[in-house]
Design a protein around this motif. Structure first.
Motif, PDB file in Angstrom:
ATOM      1  N   ASP A 133      42.026  56.905  37.825  1.00 59.55           N
ATOM      2  CA  ASP A 133      41.203  56.358  38.905  1.00 59.55           C
ATOM      3  C   ASP A 133      42.104  56.107  40.113  1.00 59.55           C
ATOM      4  O   ASP A 133      42.665  55.015  40.256  1.00 59.55           O
ATOM      5  N   ALA A 136      41.486  52.949  42.142  1.00 61.02           N
ATOM      6  CA  ALA A 136      41.956  51.735  41.474  1.00 61.02           C
ATOM      7  C   ALA A 136      43.473  51.624  41.562  1.00 61.02           C
ATOM      8  O   ALA A 136      44.016  50.520  41.735  1.00 61.02           O
ATOM      9  N   ARG A 139      44.199  50.373  45.009  1.00 55.69           N
ATOM     10  CA  ARG A 139      43.860  48.948  45.145  1.00 55.69           C
ATOM     11  C   ARG A 139      44.921  48.065  44.496  1.00 55.69           C
ATOM     12  O   ARG A 139      45.322  47.034  45.049  1.00 55.69           O
TER      13      ARG A 139
END
Length: 250
Positions: A133, A136, A139
């Motif tokens: 991901d 992700a 982040r």
């Protein structure tokens, strides 16, 4: 999207050969410190392979048993084990000319070999896969860098992609955090007052491409700061993927 008169691309040098479970954010923060430190609105662009290595996204060919489909895609010149990994990472095989494969990944990216690559891998007969991901991953890095540095930065996870209508590769954004990946100009007017009906600027891809000028597979520089353009906002890399119904190449 305010910008200064100068946009700078600053390589983050001195990172070690990365291994699984390395604290990439700490290493990036230290490298940024050596380059003068992070500033508000900086965008930290990190090569996908750096992220994939610390996340353990590697496969050893010795552990791979090829399927009949992989053997078919490999043809006479390819390694069926390599093709098996590509098949496993693909949602759809879009085009193939053995042993070359264009595939759609589970993320929705259409790219060569489903992003599976042996270059800069940590050893012989080892393949590096895309992060599970990438948004992700971006982040997580952004949150850690904010805590370490005390400044608000964006993060892009980038990789080299080819394009159906152009020669050569350029880096694009696979994952983003803290930035608006698209600048939508629809409904605004050009310099002659004509309304723009379709124009959207892939800002995250432009920043990734700029950073690649100081990165590269042979230079061992896995990250860079792009400074001088404020694109802070929200969004995900999924916004940059062409919807299937508008994809004229399939």
């Amino acid at each position: 999207m305010p910008a200064s008169s100068v946009v700078s691309v600053i390589p983050l040098e001195g990172l070690p050969e990365l291994e699984e479970s390395d604290d990439l954010a700490v290493l990036l923060h230290a490298a940024a410190g050596r380059a003068g430190g992070l500033e508000h609105a900086d965008v930290v662009v990190v090569a996908q392979k750096a992220v994939s290595k610390v996340e353990g996204r590697i496969v050893r060919l010795a552990d791979v048993e090829p399927s009949d489909r992989a053997r078919e895609l490999a043809g006479e010149g390819g390694d069926p084990r390599h093709l098996e990994v590509i098949v496993r990472e693909s949602k759809e095989i879009v085009r193939s000319r053995p042993p070359l494969v264009i595939a759609e990944t589970r993320h929705g990216f259409v790219c060569a070999s489903a992003g599976v690559d042996a270059s800069n891998a940590p050893g012989e007969d080892v393949l590096v896969l895309l992060p599970l991901d990438p948004d992700a991953s971006a982040r997580g890095l952004r949150e850690r860098l904010a805590r370490l540095s005390g400044v608000d930065v964006g993060v892009i996870v980038s990789d080299s992609f080819g394009r159906a209508w152009r020669q050569g590769t350029t880096d694009v954004a696979l994952g983003v955090a803290g930035i608006a990946p698209l600048r939508d100009l629809r409904g605004t007017t050009d310099s002659r007052g004509r309304e723009l009906r379709t124009t959207q600027i892939a800002v995250a891809d432009e920043i990734a491409g700029a950073a690649e000028l100081v990165l590269g597979k042979a230079r061992h520089v896995p990250a860079a700061i792009v400074r001088g353009i404020d694109v802070r906002g929200g969004g995900s890399a999924a916004e940059l993927v062409m919807p299937r119904e508008r994809d004229l190449f399939r």
